[in-house]
Design a protein around this motif. Structure first.
Motif, short mmCIF file in Angstrom:
data_model
loop_
_atom_site.label_atom_id
_atom_site.label_comp_id
_atom_site.label_asym_id
_atom_site.label_seq_id
_atom_site.Cartn_x
_atom_site.Cartn_y
_atom_site.Cartn_z
N LEU A 1 0.84 -1.19 0.00
CA LEU A 1 0.00 0.00 0.00
C LEU A 1 0.88 1.24 0.00
N ILE A 2 0.69 2.08 -1.00
CA ILE A 2 1.30 3.40 -1.03
C ILE A 2 0.13 4.37 -0.89
N TYR A 3 0.17 5.14 0.20
CA TYR A 3 -0.99 5.95 0.59
C TYR A 3 -0.58 7.41 0.75
N ALA A 4 -1.12 8.28 -0.09
CA ALA A 4 -0.75 9.70 -0.11
C ALA A 4 -1.84 10.58 0.48
N ASN A 5 -1.39 11.61 1.19
CA ASN A 5 -2.28 12.63 1.75
C ASN A 5 -1.57 13.97 1.72
N ARG A 6 -2.35 15.04 1.82
CA ARG A 6 -1.73 16.38 1.87
C ARG A 6 -0.92 16.56 3.14
N SER A 7 -1.53 16.30 4.29
CA SER A 7 -0.83 16.49 5.56
C SER A 7 -1.09 15.30 6.46
N GLU A 8 -0.34 15.23 7.54
CA GLU A 8 -0.51 14.14 8.49
C GLU A 8 -1.90 14.15 9.12
N ASP A 9 -2.56 15.29 9.13
CA ASP A 9 -3.92 15.38 9.69
C ASP A 9 -4.97 14.72 8.80
N ASP A 10 -4.63 14.47 7.55
CA ASP A 10 -5.59 13.93 6.58
C ASP A 10 -5.58 12.41 6.50
N ILE A 11 -4.67 11.75 7.21
CA ILE A 11 -4.52 10.29 7.08
C ILE A 11 -5.70 9.58 7.73
N ILE A 12 -6.38 8.78 6.94
CA ILE A 12 -7.49 7.97 7.44
C ILE A 12 -6.92 6.60 7.81
N THR B 1 3.62 -4.43 2.87
CA THR B 1 4.53 -3.30 2.67
C THR B 1 3.68 -2.04 2.65
N TYR B 2 4.05 -1.07 3.49
CA TYR B 2 3.23 0.14 3.64
C TYR B 2 4.11 1.37 3.59
N LYS B 3 3.77 2.30 2.71
CA LYS B 3 4.52 3.55 2.63
C LYS B 3 3.55 4.73 2.61
N GLN B 4 3.72 5.62 3.57
CA GLN B 4 2.93 6.86 3.61
C GLN B 4 3.64 7.92 2.78
N VAL B 5 2.84 8.73 2.10
CA VAL B 5 3.35 9.85 1.32
C VAL B 5 2.58 11.09 1.78
N ILE B 6 3.32 12.13 2.18
CA ILE B 6 2.69 13.38 2.61
C ILE B 6 3.23 14.49 1.72
N THR B 7 2.34 15.25 1.09
CA THR B 7 2.80 16.29 0.17
C THR B 7 3.14 17.60 0.89
N SER B 8 2.41 17.95 1.94
CA SER B 8 2.64 19.22 2.65
C SER B 8 2.56 18.98 4.16
N PRO B 9 3.60 18.39 4.76
CA PRO B 9 3.53 18.09 6.20
C PRO B 9 3.49 19.37 7.03
N LYS B 10 2.77 19.31 8.13
CA LYS B 10 2.69 20.44 9.05
C LYS B 10 3.89 20.44 9.99
N ASN B 11 4.39 19.25 10.33
CA ASN B 11 5.50 19.14 11.26
C ASN B 11 6.46 18.09 10.72
N ASN C 1 8.14 15.17 12.80
CA ASN C 1 7.36 13.98 13.17
C ASN C 1 7.20 12.99 12.02
N MET C 2 7.76 13.28 10.88
CA MET C 2 7.57 12.47 9.69
C MET C 2 8.69 11.45 9.53
N LYS C 3 8.65 10.41 10.34
CA LYS C 3 9.63 9.33 10.24
C LYS C 3 9.08 8.25 9.33
N ASN C 4 9.93 7.71 8.48
CA ASN C 4 9.55 6.65 7.53
C ASN C 4 8.40 7.07 6.62
N VAL C 5 8.35 8.36 6.30
CA VAL C 5 7.32 8.90 5.42
C VAL C 5 8.00 9.58 4.25
N HIS C 6 7.49 9.36 3.05
CA HIS C 6 8.01 10.05 1.88
C HIS C 6 7.35 11.42 1.81
#
Length: 174
Positions: free
Chosen positions: A73-84, A101-111, A114-119
């Motif tokens: 699963l490759i799962y993209a969101n704008r910010s960490e607040d948007d992750i369902i 296998t799981y990879k988070q993708v954040i386009t505009s992180p707020k912090n 706190n984004m460890k192991n996140v693209h």
């Protein structure tokens, strides 16, 4: 979907209903597409925003049932607040690291700290090449998200050598 809803004028109406899925997952890697029933041992989902919803259910039920199918699963969101399903997905990844296998993708992180192991950024060719199973007859890929992401994904996936039959197009009814 979020962009669509945020840009509606006051008084606009939206028809809501079940999405007409073009595939059905029966477990143990058995997938019914509009054209055929196939068996795959590696299934990859690429989702953005609320597009995670149908994929989460399939991944959760399959992993918990003990089937041997490997999910990516490759799962993209704008910010960490948007992750369902953030905590649920992290828990599934921790419980089934060899089958999920799981990879988070954040386009505009707020912090960003706190984004460890996140693209950070968008879904790219390099990211897909790194995390998707290599092209083979045993791989199935599905996607769900905004039109721009789906179009970009189609171009990249073709460059990486995946056969069009590996994928199914998902168009939400809006």
């Amino acid at each position: 979907m979020t962009n669509y809803l945020e840009n509606l004028s006051i008084g606009s109406t939206v028809e809501v209903g079940d999405m007409k899925r073009r595939i059905h997952y029966y477990g143990d890697g058995i997938i019914k597409t509009p054209k055929e029933v196939v068996h795959k041992t590696k299934i990859a989902f690429v989702a953005a925003g609320s597009g995670i919803t149908p994929f989460y259910r399939i991944i959760k039920e399959s992993l918990e049932s003990g089937e041997s199918t490997h999910f990516t699963l490759i799962y993209a969101n704008r910010s960490e607040d948007d992750i369902i399903y953030e905590s649920e997905l992290n828990e599934l990844h921790a419980l089934y690291p060899h089958k999920f296998t799981y990879k988070q993708v954040i386009t505009s992180p707020k912090n960003i700290e706190n984004m460890k192991n996140v693209h950070i950024g968008h879904i790219t060719k390099d990211l897909l090449q790194k995390y998707l199973p290599p092209p083979s007859d045993d791989v199935y890929i599905d996607k769900m998200g905004p039109q721009r992401m789906r179009d970009s994904f189609d171009d990249i996936i073709n460059q990486l050598g995946y056969d069009r039959q590996t994928m199914i197009r998902q168009k939400p009814k809006i």
